[in-house]
Each structure stands twice: as structure tokens, then as C-alpha cells.
Design a protein around this motif. Structure first.
Motif, mmCIF file in Angstrom:
data_model
loop_
_atom_site.group_PDB
_atom_site.id
_atom_site.type_symbol
_atom_site.label_atom_id
_atom_site.label_comp_id
_atom_site.label_asym_id
_atom_site.label_seq_id
_atom_site.Cartn_x
_atom_site.Cartn_y
_atom_site.Cartn_z
ATOM 1 N N ASN A 110 68.491 30.489 2.749
ATOM 2 C CA ASN A 110 69.796 31.146 2.708
ATOM 3 C C ASN A 110 69.856 32.357 3.632
ATOM 4 O OD1 ASN A 110 70.637 29.246 0.876
ATOM 5 N ND2 ASN A 110 70.369 30.551 -0.923
ATOM 6 N N ILE A 111 68.742 33.095 3.750
ATOM 7 C CA ILE A 111 68.696 34.225 4.688
ATOM 8 C C ILE A 111 68.848 33.709 6.117
ATOM 9 C CG2 ILE A 111 67.222 36.028 5.665
ATOM 10 C CD1 ILE A 111 66.009 36.339 2.835
ATOM 11 N N GLN A 112 68.167 32.608 6.426
ATOM 12 C CA GLN A 112 68.287 32.014 7.754
ATOM 13 C C GLN A 112 69.731 31.595 8.033
ATOM 14 O OE1 GLN A 112 65.655 28.719 8.515
ATOM 15 N NE2 GLN A 112 66.673 28.159 10.428
ATOM 16 N N ARG A 113 70.383 31.014 7.038
ATOM 17 C CA ARG A 113 71.779 30.592 7.209
ATOM 18 C C ARG A 113 72.687 31.785 7.482
ATOM 19 N NH1 ARG A 113 73.405 27.032 2.186
ATOM 20 N NH2 ARG A 113 75.309 26.769 3.403
ATOM 21 N N ARG A 114 72.413 32.895 6.807
ATOM 22 C CA ARG A 114 73.231 34.094 7.057
ATOM 23 C C ARG A 114 73.017 34.613 8.472
ATOM 24 N NH1 ARG A 114 74.070 37.932 1.757
ATOM 25 N NH2 ARG A 114 74.067 36.300 0.184
ATOM 26 N N LEU A 115 71.762 34.634 8.911
ATOM 27 C CA LEU A 115 71.465 35.076 10.277
ATOM 28 C C LEU A 115 72.194 34.194 11.290
ATOM 29 C CD1 LEU A 115 67.633 35.839 10.075
ATOM 30 C CD2 LEU A 115 69.438 37.501 10.577
ATOM 31 N N GLU A 116 72.125 32.899 11.076
ATOM 32 C CA GLU A 116 72.765 31.967 12.009
ATOM 33 C C GLU A 116 74.279 32.101 11.985
ATOM 34 O OE1 GLU A 116 69.309 28.479 11.947
ATOM 35 O OE2 GLU A 116 71.061 28.328 10.631
ATOM 36 N N GLU B 242 69.958 32.397 16.831
ATOM 37 C CA GLU B 242 69.561 31.051 17.229
ATOM 38 C C GLU B 242 68.041 30.927 17.222
ATOM 39 O OE1 GLU B 242 72.533 29.299 20.408
ATOM 40 O OE2 GLU B 242 71.831 31.268 21.080
ATOM 41 N N ASN B 243 67.572 29.684 17.145
ATOM 42 C CA ASN B 243 66.131 29.395 17.212
ATOM 43 C C ASN B 243 65.313 30.328 16.321
ATOM 44 O OD1 ASN B 243 67.001 27.584 19.087
ATOM 45 N ND2 ASN B 243 65.887 28.455 20.815
ATOM 46 N N VAL B 244 65.669 30.379 15.056
ATOM 47 C CA VAL B 244 65.014 31.283 14.113
ATOM 48 C C VAL B 244 63.592 30.795 13.805
ATOM 49 C CG1 VAL B 244 65.117 32.335 11.834
ATOM 50 C CG2 VAL B 244 67.237 31.867 13.097
ATOM 51 N N VAL B 245 62.617 31.687 13.975
ATOM 52 C CA VAL B 245 61.217 31.398 13.662
ATOM 53 C C VAL B 245 60.812 32.274 12.479
ATOM 54 C CG1 VAL B 245 58.841 31.417 14.498
ATOM 55 C CG2 VAL B 245 60.709 30.827 16.067
ATOM 56 N N LEU C 109 74.084 43.153 10.452
ATOM 57 C CA LEU C 109 73.045 42.754 9.503
ATOM 58 C C LEU C 109 73.188 43.498 8.186
ATOM 59 C CD1 LEU C 109 69.877 42.541 11.790
ATOM 60 C CD2 LEU C 109 71.111 40.643 10.737
ATOM 61 N N ASP C 110 73.419 44.812 8.273
ATOM 62 C CA ASP C 110 73.555 45.629 7.065
ATOM 63 C C ASP C 110 74.689 45.110 6.188
ATOM 64 O OD1 ASP C 110 71.451 47.248 7.749
ATOM 65 O OD2 ASP C 110 72.689 48.771 8.715
ATOM 66 N N LYS C 111 75.825 44.808 6.817
ATOM 67 C CA LYS C 111 76.978 44.318 6.058
ATOM 68 C C LYS C 111 76.725 42.900 5.550
ATOM 69 C CE LYS C 111 80.574 47.096 8.281
ATOM 70 N NZ LYS C 111 81.829 47.065 9.077
ATOM 71 N N GLY C 112 76.112 42.081 6.400
ATOM 72 C CA GLY C 112 75.877 40.693 6.034
ATOM 73 C C GLY C 112 74.928 40.523 4.868
ATOM 74 N N PHE C 113 74.017 41.493 4.691
ATOM 75 C CA PHE C 113 73.044 41.411 3.609
ATOM 76 C C PHE C 113 73.313 42.431 2.503
ATOM 77 C CE2 PHE C 113 70.768 39.383 7.107
ATOM 78 C CZ PHE C 113 70.277 38.249 6.476
ATOM 79 N N ILE D 298 83.057 39.221 3.519
ATOM 80 C CA ILE D 298 81.622 39.366 3.250
ATOM 81 C C ILE D 298 81.235 38.621 1.972
ATOM 82 C CG2 ILE D 298 79.822 41.018 2.585
ATOM 83 C CD1 ILE D 298 81.131 43.028 4.480
ATOM 84 N N LEU D 299 82.047 38.762 0.927
ATOM 85 C CA LEU D 299 81.755 38.090 -0.341
ATOM 86 C C LEU D 299 81.846 36.572 -0.200
ATOM 87 C CD1 LEU D 299 83.670 40.416 -2.834
ATOM 88 C CD2 LEU D 299 81.203 40.071 -2.758
ATOM 89 N N ALA D 300 82.887 36.097 0.472
ATOM 90 C CA ALA D 300 83.067 34.652 0.652
ATOM 91 C C ALA D 300 81.905 34.053 1.439
ATOM 92 C CB ALA D 300 84.393 34.374 1.360
ATOM 93 N N ASN D 301 81.483 34.737 2.492
ATOM 94 C CA ASN D 301 80.357 34.256 3.288
ATOM 95 C C ASN D 301 79.079 34.193 2.450
ATOM 96 O OD1 ASN D 301 81.888 33.952 5.583
ATOM 97 N ND2 ASN D 301 81.319 35.929 6.463
ATOM 98 N N ALA D 302 78.856 35.241 1.651
ATOM 99 C CA ALA D 302 77.650 35.291 0.816
ATOM 100 C C ALA D 302 77.638 34.153 -0.198
ATOM 101 C CB ALA D 302 77.559 36.639 0.103
ATOM 102 N N ILE D 303 78.790 33.863 -0.786
ATOM 103 C CA ILE D 303 78.880 32.780 -1.771
ATOM 104 C C ILE D 303 78.678 31.430 -1.093
ATOM 105 C CG2 ILE D 303 80.415 31.579 -3.384
ATOM 106 C CD1 ILE D 303 81.785 34.348 -3.840
ATOM 107 N N ARG D 304 79.334 31.232 0.037
ATOM 108 C CA ARG D 304 79.274 29.940 0.734
ATOM 109 C C ARG D 304 77.878 29.639 1.282
ATOM 110 N NH1 ARG D 304 82.721 31.054 4.052
ATOM 111 N NH2 ARG D 304 81.460 31.454 5.904
ATOM 112 N N LEU D 305 77.184 30.674 1.776
ATOM 113 C CA LEU D 305 75.892 30.474 2.420
ATOM 114 C C LEU D 305 74.725 30.494 1.432
ATOM 115 C CD1 LEU D 305 76.480 32.692 5.578
ATOM 116 C CD2 LEU D 305 76.590 30.206 5.415
ATOM 117 N N GLY D 306 74.993 30.816 0.179
ATOM 118 C CA GLY D 306 73.933 30.804 -0.830
ATOM 119 C C GLY D 306 73.411 32.188 -1.159
ATOM 120 N N SER D 307 73.071 32.403 -2.410
ATOM 121 C CA SER D 307 72.634 33.722 -2.868
ATOM 122 C C SER D 307 71.215 34.034 -2.401
ATOM 123 C CB SER D 307 72.700 33.813 -4.396
ATOM 124 O OG SER D 307 71.794 32.893 -4.985
#
Length: 318
Positions: free
Chosen positions: A51-57, A62-65, A87-91, A294-303
Motif C-alpha cells: 500500500n505504501i508503494q501504491r501511494r508513492l506511485e 516509478e520503478n520502486v525498489v 509525501l508528508d500530505k500523502g502519508f 487526501i482521505l479518498a486516496n488513502a482509502i482507495r489505495l489501502g490503509s
């Protein structure tokens, strides 16, 4: 003949160079290291990493390692220029969405708290009656009780929040008067810096009647009945059936359903038109556009679990 093959070889060489440059440009150039701040299982950790990777993407990475350390630290190297502020807002939101039936039995709850405080005081070798601790029974645990109807059990000030911590623990309480398990939750802080207090019914293990794992989509949109924004939630088939049962029961009992995000009650509406079918519902709260997005994205991409961003840095391009 030689010229013909020379042109072909030159074309292949240019194609290879273009591919190499494109691959190099997408090599990881940035890094973010996070630390999980709660105890979770291996399965929960792997789900959190995904889920963290999905938020980053979703923010352009891209090309997350991914590199896992032996402790609770995890490093994500990625290509793309994701700004630290983004990042701060996204997380900033974990995205842990839950739905609970609200306990409206305020008289039973009040008596329960009297017994609970007496028991805690007894464990601390105190005599509450001698000290007159219950002279004001409307201030147990620092709570100002609301005796009117409605989903809010009481109100507590910021200064007194520490007093209610024994009630906010993860394990549920057993309410003998109803033969059900309950949990205490705080609402959002209001402009007077007070918190509403809610009491909700939970399963024996503390889990809710329904959670965000059944939500397949969440979008922010302008509210039709006020100036703020709302979040539209779409549940899968199984979630839709559970949601219909919950809302039908709330309708029949004139009850309320608490919509909880990250252990904080955002809204606790009643149900006035019977069970809600189809799994489509709105999460209100008079959000700003940014808050709702921000809330909708967090819910959609997984907790994600409780975590802290330890380090964000740029890597040498190669």
C-alpha cells in the motif's frame, strides 16, 4: 550491400542507445525510509509495504525498489521527482476506515463508568468515597456528559484527554447491561479545542462491523447540500450486503452509525430511509477539497500502519 547493412546496424545502435538512456532515466534517483511504529504481523507488514508503494506511485514514483531491514525500517528507492511536501500530505492519513453501530444507552454507560473508576481506584488503593471523588458524577474521567439524545456520549477538553486514555485502549470492554462489547472513541477536535466522545459496539476482538477492506473505490466530490466536499465510497458485493444489514438495523432501532477514520469519528449519522443497497454511500464531514482528496486516496489505495518518515534523500543518478 555494405551500405544497406550499415544503415541497419546504425538504426539498431540508435535504438539500443535510446533504450539504454530511457532505462537509465528511470533508475531510482530518490529514497524514502520509513519506520513502522506498531506491532504488526508479517502478513500485515507485506500488505502495508504494498500500500505504501501504491501511494508513492500515485504521486508519480516509478520503478520502486524496496529494501526491508531487520527492524521496523523499510527503504523505498524510486525514480521520479516526488516533492517532500507531497509525501508528508500523502502519508498524513493512514486510511484505516471502519464502521460501527453507536451505543446510545447513556444511562447504562454512565453506571458502567462509575464502576470502572471505582475498580481502578481500588486497584490503586484509594478510597473514592472518603475523598469525595464522585461528588460530581458528571465529570468521570474528565468527561462532561451529554444527557440529551444523539450519538455523542460526552465532551472532553484537550487538557483532560490524558484522563480518558484508560478508556481508549485497543481491547474492548464488556458491557454487562447490554451483553455486548464496546469501545470508546474520540471525534474530531472542534474549534473550541474540545473532543466529542463516542461509544460504539464492537466484536469480541475489537473489530468493527465493516471496514475499508470492502471498499473498492473512493472519490472526493463537491457536496450538493453545503459548501464543503464529501467522499463517495463504493463497496464490493460482500461489503454491500454487510452495509445493507447494518443500515437496516440502524433504521429499525433508530440508531446511528459511526464512520471512523484512523480511530477518529468523523461523522455518526442516523439512517432515515431503510437499509442502503448497492454498497454506495457518502462519507460527510464538511471537508475541504484537499482534505477530501487526501482521505479518498488513502482509502482507495489501502490503509497503512502507524509510521514515521525518517529520511527522504536524492540518490546519485546513474
Amino acid at each position: 550491400m555494405y551500405r544497406k547493412y550499415s544503415k541497419y546496424l546504425a538504426f539498431l545502435l540508435l535504438a539500443c542507445l535510446f533504450t539504454a538512456c530511457e532505462t537509465a532515466s528511470k533508475a531510482p534517483t530518490h529514497s524514502i525510509q520509513i519506520e513502522i511504529q506498531e506491532v504488526i504481523s508479517k502478513e500485515e507488514k507485506q500488505r502495508a509495504i504494498k500500500n505504501i508503494q501504491r501511494r508513492l506511485e500515485s504521486h508519480g514514483a516509478e520503478n520502486v525498489v524496496i529494501t526491508e531491514q531487520e527492524d521496523q525500517k523499510i527503504t523505498f528507492n524510486y525514480a521520479g521527482n516526488v516533492k517532500p511536501k507531497t509525501l508528508d500530505k500523502g502519508f498524513s492519513v493512514r486510511g484505516k476506515l471502519e464502521f460501527f453501530e453507536v451505543c446510545l444507552e447513556k444511562e447504562i454507560l454512565h453506571k458502567y463508568l462509575l464502576k470502572t473508576e471505582d475498580r481502578m481506584a481500588s486497584n490503586n488503593h484509594l478510597n473514592d468515597k472518603e475523598n469525595g471523588k464522585h461528588a460530581n458524577t458528571d465529570a468521570l474521567f474528565g468527561i462532561s456528559f451529554l444527557h440529551s439524545s444523539g450519538p455523542v456520549f460526552g465532551v472532553i477538553t484537550v487538557e483532560n484527554v490524558e484522563k480518558i486514555q484508560p478508556l481508549l485502549k485497543k481491547e474492548p470492554f464488556y458491557l454487562e447491561g447490554k451483553k455486548k462489547y464496546i469501545k470508546f472513541l474520540l471525534g474530531k477536535k472542534d474549534h473550541k479545542i474540545n473532543y466529542d466522545i463516542y461509544v460504539v459496539y464492537v466484536n469480541k476482538d475489537g473489530s468493527p462491523a465493516l471496514d475499508g477492506s470492502y471498499v473498492v473505490d473512493a472519490t472526493a466530490k463537491k457536496a450538493s447540500y453545503h459548501d464543503g466536499y464529501v467522499i463517495t465510497l463504493q463497496m464490493d458485493d460482500e461489503g454491500a450486503k454487510i452495509w445493507e444489514q447494518i443500515t437496516q438495523h440502524a433504521y429499525e432501532t433508530r440508531g446511528n452509525i459511526a464512520v471512523v477514520m484512523d480511530d477518529e469519528v468523523y461523522v455518526a449519522p442516523s439512517v432515515s430511509t431503510g437499509g442502503i443497497t448497492g454498497g454506495l454511500t457518502e462519507m460527510a464531514g464538511n471537508f475541504t477539497r484537499e482534505e477530501a482528496t487526501i482521505l479518498a486516496n488513502a482509502i482507495r489505495l489501502g490503509s497503512i500502519p502507524k509510521m514515521e518518515i525518517i529520511k527522504v534523500e536524492s540518490l546519485l543518478s546513474y
